[in-house]
Design a protein around this motif. Sequence first.
Motif, PDB file in Angstrom:
ATOM      1  N   GLY A 231       0.783  -1.225   0.000  1.00 34.75           N
ATOM      2  CA  GLY A 231       0.000   0.000   0.000  1.00 34.75           C
ATOM      3  C   GLY A 231       0.815   1.275   0.000  1.00 34.75           C
ATOM      4  O   GLY A 231       0.418   2.268  -0.625  1.00 34.75           O
ATOM      5  N   ALA A 232       1.950   1.264   0.670  1.00 32.51           N
ATOM      6  CA  ALA A 232       2.766   2.475   0.751  1.00 32.51           C
ATOM      7  C   ALA A 232       3.460   2.814  -0.564  1.00 32.51           C
ATOM      8  O   ALA A 232       4.079   3.872  -0.673  1.00 32.51           O
ATOM      9  N   SER A 233       3.354   1.935  -1.568  1.00 31.87           N
ATOM     10  CA  SER A 233       3.982   2.237  -2.858  1.00 31.87           C
ATOM     11  C   SER A 233       3.044   2.967  -3.811  1.00 31.87           C
ATOM     12  O   SER A 233       3.455   3.386  -4.894  1.00 31.87           O
ATOM     13  N   LEU A 234       1.776   3.139  -3.411  1.00 30.38           N
ATOM     14  CA  LEU A 234       0.794   3.756  -4.300  1.00 30.38           C
ATOM     15  C   LEU A 234       0.958   5.265  -4.418  1.00 30.38           C
ATOM     16  O   LEU A 234       0.522   5.854  -5.410  1.00 30.38           O
ATOM     17  N   LYS A 235       1.558   5.864  -3.411  1.00 31.44           N
ATOM     18  CA  LYS A 235       1.749   7.315  -3.399  1.00 31.44           C
ATOM     19  C   LYS A 235       3.234   7.640  -3.315  1.00 31.44           C
ATOM     20  O   LYS A 235       3.957   7.070  -2.485  1.00 31.44           O
ATOM     21  N   ALA A 236       3.667   8.573  -4.156  1.00 31.23           N
ATOM     22  CA  ALA A 236       5.073   8.965  -4.148  1.00 31.23           C
ATOM     23  C   ALA A 236       5.511   9.474  -2.785  1.00 31.23           C
ATOM     24  O   ALA A 236       6.629   9.221  -2.335  1.00 31.23           O
ATOM     25  N   ALA A 237       4.618  10.177  -2.101  1.00 31.14           N
ATOM     26  CA  ALA A 237       4.951  10.740  -0.790  1.00 31.14           C
ATOM     27  C   ALA A 237       5.159   9.668   0.260  1.00 31.14           C
ATOM     28  O   ALA A 237       5.864   9.891   1.254  1.00 31.14           O
ATOM     29  N   ASP A 238       4.580   8.487   0.073  1.00 30.33           N
ATOM     30  CA  ASP A 238       4.749   7.388   1.018  1.00 30.33           C
ATOM     31  C   ASP A 238       5.919   6.481   0.634  1.00 30.33           C
ATOM     32  O   ASP A 238       6.652   5.992   1.501  1.00 30.33           O
ATOM     33  N   PHE A 239       6.083   6.256  -0.660  1.00 27.19           N
ATOM     34  CA  PHE A 239       7.131   5.340  -1.133  1.00 27.19           C
ATOM     35  C   PHE A 239       8.499   6.012  -1.115  1.00 27.19           C
ATOM     36  O   PHE A 239       9.514   5.372  -0.821  1.00 27.19           O
ATOM     37  N   GLY A 240       8.523   7.298  -1.393  1.00 22.78           N
ATOM     38  CA  GLY A 240       9.793   8.014  -1.455  1.00 22.78           C
ATOM     39  C   GLY A 240      10.637   7.895  -0.200  1.00 22.78           C
ATOM     40  O   GLY A 240      11.839   7.598  -0.291  1.00 22.78           O
ATOM     41  N   PRO A 241      10.082   8.101   1.002  1.00 21.66           N
ATOM     42  CA  PRO A 241      10.894   7.962   2.211  1.00 21.66           C
ATOM     43  C   PRO A 241      11.447   6.556   2.409  1.00 21.66           C
ATOM     44  O   PRO A 241      12.534   6.390   2.992  1.00 21.66           O
ATOM     45  N   ILE A 242      10.737   5.544   1.949  1.00 20.06           N
ATOM     46  CA  ILE A 242      11.246   4.174   2.035  1.00 20.06           C
ATOM     47  C   ILE A 242      12.439   4.003   1.125  1.00 20.06           C
ATOM     48  O   ILE A 242      13.454   3.399   1.490  1.00 20.06           O
ATOM     49  N   VAL A 243      12.358   4.566  -0.085  1.00 19.34           N
ATOM     50  CA  VAL A 243      13.478   4.546  -1.020  1.00 19.34           C
ATOM     51  C   VAL A 243      14.692   5.229  -0.404  1.00 19.34           C
ATOM     52  O   VAL A 243      15.822   4.723  -0.459  1.00 19.34           O
ATOM     53  N   LEU A 244      14.480   6.389   0.192  1.00 17.81           N
ATOM     54  CA  LEU A 244      15.582   7.125   0.799  1.00 17.81           C
ATOM     55  C   LEU A 244      16.196   6.358   1.968  1.00 17.81           C
ATOM     56  O   LEU A 244      17.423   6.331   2.134  1.00 17.81           O
ATOM     57  N   ALA A 245      15.349   5.720   2.782  1.00 21.18           N
ATOM     58  CA  ALA A 245      15.855   4.934   3.912  1.00 21.18           C
ATOM     59  C   ALA A 245      16.736   3.794   3.434  1.00 21.18           C
ATOM     60  O   ALA A 245      17.750   3.466   4.052  1.00 21.18           O
ATOM     61  N   LEU A 246      16.333   3.159   2.343  1.00 17.95           N
ATOM     62  CA  LEU A 246      17.128   2.058   1.799  1.00 17.95           C
ATOM     63  C   LEU A 246      18.444   2.564   1.221  1.00 17.95           C
ATOM     64  O   LEU A 246      19.492   1.943   1.405  1.00 17.95           O
ATOM     65  N   ALA A 247      18.400   3.693   0.551  1.00 15.10           N
ATOM     66  CA  ALA A 247      19.594   4.243  -0.089  1.00 15.10           C
ATOM     67  C   ALA A 247      20.697   4.550   0.904  1.00 15.10           C
ATOM     68  O   ALA A 247      21.892   4.434   0.583  1.00 15.10           O
ATOM     69  N   VAL A 248      20.322   4.934   2.121  1.00 14.02           N
ATOM     70  CA  VAL A 248      21.337   5.300   3.119  1.00 14.02           C
ATOM     71  C   VAL A 248      21.621   4.176   4.110  1.00 14.02           C
ATOM     72  O   VAL A 248      22.435   4.369   5.016  1.00 14.02           O
ATOM     73  N   SER A 249      20.965   3.046   3.945  1.00 16.98           N
ATOM     74  CA  SER A 249      21.150   1.941   4.899  1.00 16.98           C
ATOM     75  C   SER A 249      22.477   1.221   4.674  1.00 16.98           C
ATOM     76  O   SER A 249      23.087   1.328   3.627  1.00 16.98           O
TER      77      SER A 249
END
Length: 249
Positions: A231-249
């Motif tokens: 569900g969190a991938s349906l909106k850019a505003a919700d999916f974007g922070p997950i992408v950013l969290a992964l990028a810096v992990s």
Amino acid sequence: MRKLAAGNWKMNGSVEDLDEVTALIAAHPAPGCEMLLCPPATLLSRMAERAAGSSLMVGGQDCHAKTSGAHTGDVSAQMLKDAGATHVILGHSERRADHGESDISVRAKTIAAQAAGLTVIVCIGETEAQRNAGDTLAVIGRQLEGSLPTSLTTAPDGLVIAYEPVWAIGTGRTPTLQEVGEVHGFIRATLTKRYGEAANGLRLLYGGSVKASNAAAIFAVPHVNGALVGGASLKAADFGPIVLALAVS
């Protein structure tokens, strides 16, 4: 190993929702990890057009094991690729439950998708009853044994394993970080026994109520190389922070 943030839109979305794709691409032109969205088949080609030349990859949610034929309503791996897909999700628990998909059928689809040149995300996971009975690792082991090809016929990055505990999907509940680590460690060890050192290159995703508030903690767990997000991938505003969290992990 390139980490992967994958979004599964499931049976959601219309043409107007593709504006979310445009917003996601604009916000993350160089995300620092692989970024993938898997829309319903009706949107696949149009999403691929939106994503062309960007950091976003597009995938399907299922495919048939055959290349063509009298299979009304089904889509082959070659058709997905022709529509612009680079990936496909196979064996999702909702497919296993709603359509009676077995480990054997998931394996056949996986082999077909890899032959078509798609990266395959194979989903595995236990039900709440199985976890409560202490059978989690036994269930995961059986699913890995039955759902995956006997040998790696592609580069390791052509096969991805997504651990999604069925009871955590869409419920807001997640396993503890220790439980996630136990399962992911077991998956890595099992794959190493099967494929040897090449298994170190296989990416393991966690899925099941992943959101911005818990993503960083989940990505810090050993052997978690990304997420399969619903569900969190349906909106850019919700999916974007997950992408950013992964990028810096």
